[in-house]
Design an enzyme around this catalytic site. Sequence first.
Site, PDB file in Angstrom:
ATOM      1  N   GLU A 114       1.670  -0.024  -4.896  1.00  0.00           N
ATOM      2  CA  GLU A 114       0.732   1.011  -5.333  1.00  0.00           C
ATOM      3  C   GLU A 114       1.462   2.338  -5.384  1.00  0.00           C
ATOM      4  OE1 GLU A 114      -3.419   3.097  -3.757  1.00  0.00           O
ATOM      5  OE2 GLU A 114      -1.909   2.380  -2.347  1.00  0.00           O
ATOM      6  N   ASP A 156       0.828  -1.198   0.000  1.00  0.00           N
ATOM      7  CA  ASP A 156       0.000   0.000   0.000  1.00  0.00           C
ATOM      8  C   ASP A 156       0.871   1.259   0.000  1.00  0.00           C
ATOM      9  OD1 ASP A 156      -2.779   1.141   0.405  1.00  0.00           O
ATOM     10  OD2 ASP A 156      -1.822   1.935   2.205  1.00  0.00           O
TER      11      ASP A 156
END
Length: 544
Positions: free
Chosen positions: A278, A210
């Site tokens: 990401e 993330d």
Amino acid sequence: MEREGRKVLAADPEWWRGAVIYQIYPRSFQDSNGDGVGDLAGITRRLDHVARLGADAIWISPFFTSPMKDFGYDVSDYCDVDPMFGTLVDFDALVARAHDLGLRVMIDLVLSHTSDQHPWFRESRKDRTNPKADWYVWADPKPDGTPPNNWLSIFGGSAWEWDSRREQYYLHNFLTSQPDLNFHHAPVQEALLDVARFWLKRGVDGFRLDTINFYVHDKYLRDNPPLPKELRNDSIAPGVNPYNHQLHLFDKNQPENLDFLRKFRAVLNPWNAAAVGEVGDAQRGLEIMAEYTSGGDKVQMCYPFEMLQPKRLTAALLEETFARMRAAAPDAWPCWSYSNHDTVRHITRWGLTAAAAKSYATLLACLRGSICLYQGEELGLPEAELSLEELRDPYGIQFWPEFKGRDGARTPMVWVTDNANGGFSDATPWLPVKPPHLPLSVAAQEGDAGSILSHYRAVLAFRRAHPVLRTGTMEDIAAQGDVVSFRRRGEEEIFCAVNLGDRLAEVRMPEGNWETVGTELGSQAATGGRVALGPWGVCLAKRA
């Protein structure tokens, strides 16, 4: 490498290259215990669907212990399962079942920040001298008491929150309850690498990382410069968010991040594990992705936001995207996706008909790179329309009604039609199942050769049957009006042309003898060296 007696898929350090990764949002996939919230046992129950779809791996969004202020992206214990989702025993059973079905398991690691309920932060905030005093990003106020710089939170307002215990500000790029870890402090990095080791030993095959470009901040805490209005876009944050008013030079994207990524890769390698990061950046996402995945010593894959933007993916934009990526690093490896748990579902975002959705699915399967599919994408689910009273997402509540948040993409998966909750739960779901989703359920589309679900299965089978689509080069990318065309080369050569528009278009075939393939996907044949592509039509041909 055997992992504590459990079945392990065949060792293949390149398994991730060209893989199809199916994202599961655990709160909304399948409830197994009747509390209205999805869980790990529910995922295990539904893995047959993912395997039949043709995926190579699953990515499970966070299921760790959490106060759920950001629904699991605020972790209070990296090495345990929140009781809402089950137990570590349930996780072990999930991994075992996935491996039996030939699916690798990737889990979502949120390393840039923790919950303010994490024991690390509770200790860090006590005073300025405790053993974890430097584990988070703390800074003194300016002489007038205001925050140390102008950095902004993605969730709105200043990225700094005052703490009266230390009489300092702490950094939070997201919610105030999500303090940022200090990656300039070596013990923090080692603790996070230990988290990865814990799950690798437990049997996972990789990680989705993330906000990978948010790990390291500028240690001098320099102000971000303003971003001219004409350069702003809302691919990362909604247009009403002042976050878009800055060029984020110093609060993320720091060069020191590369050193940590190399350490992380060294942890992955002995396990043949992979990571996909990401990259959240509105200006340099592709270039950062290239930087983080090139050279073979950092993460294997990253996904930028070029195909997650509000603006529909056009032939010209696709050509530009691959040209930028090629210029930044020819060996970079992207992981493309149209939808995820943070964006409006692409069916709604781009205003796609069923025919258009099938065309875009075929295009995705033919691109160089790996693929992420978001649960329900294979059903053609549109964004769910929710009222303010139905929202749970703090982001949406903050910016309502101009931005409605992320809950519309997070409503439960629909498995059957003859049930108000779509077969997701016997109880009232945590987010409602909306009536327009029910006719699109898995059960409703089973056996229908013309359904979007059948098309996705056929697309992924076609990709698997032609390894050149997974690992070959991608050359001669060209946009002509609404049509994008390119060639994939490896042990075989496949020409791909996709009409991303609703008007008839004509494409000239490359010289040579070509055999039409992919007829099950609606591939149109060439005549006299030309192919007439109907609206949303495709041409797939193999060099004879």
